[in-house]
Design a protein around this motif. Structure first.
Motif, PDB file in Angstrom:
ATOM      1  N   MET A 144      -4.331   0.541  -0.287  1.00  0.00           N
ATOM      2  CA  MET A 144      -2.948  -0.463  -0.695  1.00  0.00           C
ATOM      3  C   MET A 144      -1.914   0.397  -1.799  1.00  0.00           C
ATOM      4  N   ASP A 145      -0.677   0.374  -1.049  1.00  0.00           N
ATOM      5  CA  ASP A 145       0.458   0.934  -2.152  1.00  0.00           C
ATOM      6  C   ASP A 145       1.436  -0.283  -2.565  1.00  0.00           C
ATOM      7  N   ILE A 146       1.662   0.003  -3.932  1.00  0.00           N
ATOM      8  CA  ILE A 146       2.324  -0.997  -4.312  1.00  0.00           C
ATOM      9  C   ILE A 146       3.738  -0.655  -5.034  1.00  0.00           C
ATOM     10  N   GLU A 147       4.909  -1.202  -4.763  1.00  0.00           N
ATOM     11  CA  GLU A 147       5.849  -0.972  -5.461  1.00  0.00           C
ATOM     12  C   GLU A 147       6.477  -2.228  -6.108  1.00  0.00           C
ATOM     13  N   VAL A 148       6.933  -2.051  -7.566  1.00  0.00           N
ATOM     14  CA  VAL A 148       7.465  -3.278  -8.075  1.00  0.00           C
ATOM     15  C   VAL A 148       8.724  -2.838  -8.847  1.00  0.00           C
ATOM     16  N   LEU A 149       8.915  -1.360  -8.933  1.00  0.00           N
ATOM     17  CA  LEU A 149      10.239  -0.876 -10.038  1.00  0.00           C
ATOM     18  C   LEU A 149      11.330  -0.916  -9.176  1.00  0.00           C
ATOM     19  N   GLY A 150      11.638  -2.014  -8.955  1.00  0.00           N
ATOM     20  CA  GLY A 150      12.753  -2.294  -7.958  1.00  0.00           C
ATOM     21  C   GLY A 150      12.606  -3.611  -7.168  1.00  0.00           C
ATOM     22  N   GLY A 151      12.367  -3.546  -5.798  1.00  0.00           N
ATOM     23  CA  GLY A 151      11.940  -4.657  -5.010  1.00  0.00           C
ATOM     24  C   GLY A 151      10.496  -4.652  -4.783  1.00  0.00           C
ATOM     25  N   LEU A 152      10.054  -5.745  -4.644  1.00  0.00           N
ATOM     26  CA  LEU A 152       8.518  -5.604  -4.305  1.00  0.00           C
ATOM     27  C   LEU A 152       8.220  -5.187  -2.734  1.00  0.00           C
ATOM     28  N   ALA A 153       7.223  -4.476  -2.903  1.00  0.00           N
ATOM     29  CA  ALA A 153       6.806  -3.770  -1.591  1.00  0.00           C
ATOM     30  C   ALA A 153       5.398  -3.272  -1.495  1.00  0.00           C
ATOM     31  N   VAL A 154       4.763  -4.138  -1.044  1.00  0.00           N
ATOM     32  CA  VAL A 154       3.196  -3.812  -0.710  1.00  0.00           C
ATOM     33  C   VAL A 154       2.915  -3.449   0.594  1.00  0.00           C
ATOM     34  N   THR A 155       2.163  -2.284   0.771  1.00  0.00           N
ATOM     35  CA  THR A 155       1.857  -1.814   2.244  1.00  0.00           C
ATOM     36  C   THR A 155       0.379  -1.430   2.183  1.00  0.00           C
ATOM     37  N   GLU A 156      -0.327  -1.823   3.555  1.00  0.00           N
ATOM     38  CA  GLU A 156      -1.748  -1.530   3.735  1.00  0.00           C
ATOM     39  C   GLU A 156      -1.707  -0.693   4.912  1.00  0.00           C
TER      40      GLU A 156
ATOM     41  N   ALA B 187       9.568  10.274 -14.402  1.00  0.00           N
ATOM     42  CA  ALA B 187       8.908   8.884 -14.489  1.00  0.00           C
ATOM     43  C   ALA B 187      10.228   7.767 -13.994  1.00  0.00           C
ATOM     44  N   LEU B 188      11.302   8.121 -14.816  1.00  0.00           N
ATOM     45  CA  LEU B 188      12.589   7.089 -14.378  1.00  0.00           C
ATOM     46  C   LEU B 188      12.949   7.431 -13.127  1.00  0.00           C
ATOM     47  N   THR B 189      12.997   8.245 -12.245  1.00  0.00           N
ATOM     48  CA  THR B 189      13.363   8.406 -10.909  1.00  0.00           C
ATOM     49  C   THR B 189      12.569   7.306  -9.863  1.00  0.00           C
ATOM     50  N   LEU B 190      11.320   7.090 -10.605  1.00  0.00           N
ATOM     51  CA  LEU B 190      10.636   5.857  -9.409  1.00  0.00           C
ATOM     52  C   LEU B 190      11.179   4.427  -9.712  1.00  0.00           C
TER      53      LEU B 190
ATOM     54  N   VAL C 283       3.970   1.562 -10.816  1.00  0.00           N
ATOM     55  CA  VAL C 283       4.026   1.353 -12.188  1.00  0.00           C
ATOM     56  C   VAL C 283       3.029   2.208 -12.961  1.00  0.00           C
ATOM     57  N   ARG C 284       1.887   2.536 -12.324  1.00  0.00           N
ATOM     58  CA  ARG C 284       0.867   3.540 -12.914  1.00  0.00           C
ATOM     59  C   ARG C 284       1.334   4.905 -13.060  1.00  0.00           C
ATOM     60  N   GLU C 285       2.095   5.214 -11.820  1.00  0.00           N
ATOM     61  CA  GLU C 285       2.571   6.424 -11.961  1.00  0.00           C
ATOM     62  C   GLU C 285       3.615   6.846 -12.887  1.00  0.00           C
ATOM     63  N   PHE C 286       4.584   5.750 -13.155  1.00  0.00           N
ATOM     64  CA  PHE C 286       5.526   5.754 -14.188  1.00  0.00           C
ATOM     65  C   PHE C 286       4.843   5.977 -15.624  1.00  0.00           C
ATOM     66  N   GLU C 287       3.721   5.088 -15.735  1.00  0.00           N
ATOM     67  CA  GLU C 287       3.200   4.855 -16.980  1.00  0.00           C
ATOM     68  C   GLU C 287       2.500   6.651 -17.308  1.00  0.00           C
ATOM     69  N   ARG C 288       1.777   6.835 -16.279  1.00  0.00           N
ATOM     70  CA  ARG C 288       1.274   8.194 -16.346  1.00  0.00           C
ATOM     71  C   ARG C 288       2.425   9.435 -16.506  1.00  0.00           C
TER      72      ARG C 288
END
Length: 277
Positions: A1-13, A140-143, A111-116
């Motif tokens: 499952m891929d998750i994006e929250v740094l902008g709009g919410l997008a969750v895909t499987e 990180a900020l481009t995410l 989020v995890r990639e940004f924090e990394r």
């Protein structure tokens, strides 16, 4: 499952969207996504949806939202690769004692990639590797494609998480600008900092960096004007005077040339400017 929250919410499987359109199920998924691979207590979800006065039917209604999410997930699981271990929606969005658990199975999380990446940037700063720090923090900020969860109507739990994420973003931005200042990129930063200090009118860190960038660009008068505008905003909005470190920076600009200031008042002075707004 891929998750994006740094902008709009997008969750895909399997590349298939599983983000609902109704506001409250979106809140549930957003909170689960922010705490992916962790148990999210039922009480936390109920508080997010209804605050301190949930209806008597809160648990039953929450279960309905979980069922709706599982229906979306089930549709996406139909696209699992042939021959893979069979999964059900209950395997992905699990019911555990006290709460629910959204399992990503190692999928991507912005989020995890940004924090990394941000963590790598901070470590590079600590090692005086300013080029490496600027590069990692910029990555990180481009995410970020906008404000965190910009398309969600947040309750109290998500509001707190959004504030935390935005503070993390601002910290990474400040450190990236600091690295660029250390690399002598002051002229390149003036335009960006002009926008930032207009947005964050009482943020002393950013104003201090703007003052440095202007002064090193031979624009001492404008740098001193930035200080005066900040002081006016702090006194009017917060009833505070600028910090000792910022006042010291102002005096340094008055008394020294750009080259001397570069050596004497770079990151250590700026890093002491911790008041934000």
């Amino acid at each position: 499952m891929d998750i994006e929250v740094l902008g709009g919410l997008a969750v895909t499987e399997n590349g298939v969207p599983v983000t609902p359109t109704a506001p409250k199920p979106r809140q549930v998924l957003a909170l689960l996504a922010l705490h992916a691979d962790q148990v999210v207590p039922v009480a936390m979800l109920i508080e997010e949806l209804w605050g301190e006065r949930p209806p008597r039917s809160a648990r039953t209604t929450l279960q309905t939202y979980i069922l709706q999410l599982r229906e979306l997930i089930a549709g996406a699981l139909a696209h699992d690769p042939q021959g893979s271990v069979p999964r059900t929606a209950k395997d992905v969005l699990r019911t555990l004692p006290g709460g629910y658990f959204l399992q990503t199975s190692g999928g991507a999380s912005d989020v995890r990639e940004f924090e990394r990446l941000a963590g790598m940037g901070y470590r590079a700063m600590d090692a005086d590797d300013f080029a490496g720090a600027a590069r990692r923090l910029r990555e990180a900020l481009t995410l970020w494609s906008g404000a965190a969860l910009i398309d969600i109507q947040p309750g109290p739990q998500l509001e707190m998480e959004i504030r935390r994420l935005e503070e993390s973003r601002l910290c990474a931005l400040y450190q990236r600008i600091e690295a660029d200042l250390r690399l002598g990129r002051h002229r390149e930063l003036v335009g960006e900092l002009t926008v930032l200090v207009s947005r964050y009118r009482t943020h002393e860190n950013l104003h201090g960096q703007f003052m440095l960038a202007l002064h090193r660009s031979g624009r001492r008068g404008e740098a001193l004007d930035v200080y005066q505008r900040l002081r006016t905003s702090l006194v009017r909005d917060l009833g505070l005077e600028p910090s000792v470190a910022l006042r010291r920076l102002q005096r340094s600009i008055l008394m020294t040339g750009p080259d001397t200031l570069l050596a004497e008042t770079s990151a250590p002075a700026a890093q002491r400017l911790t008041r934000t707004g």
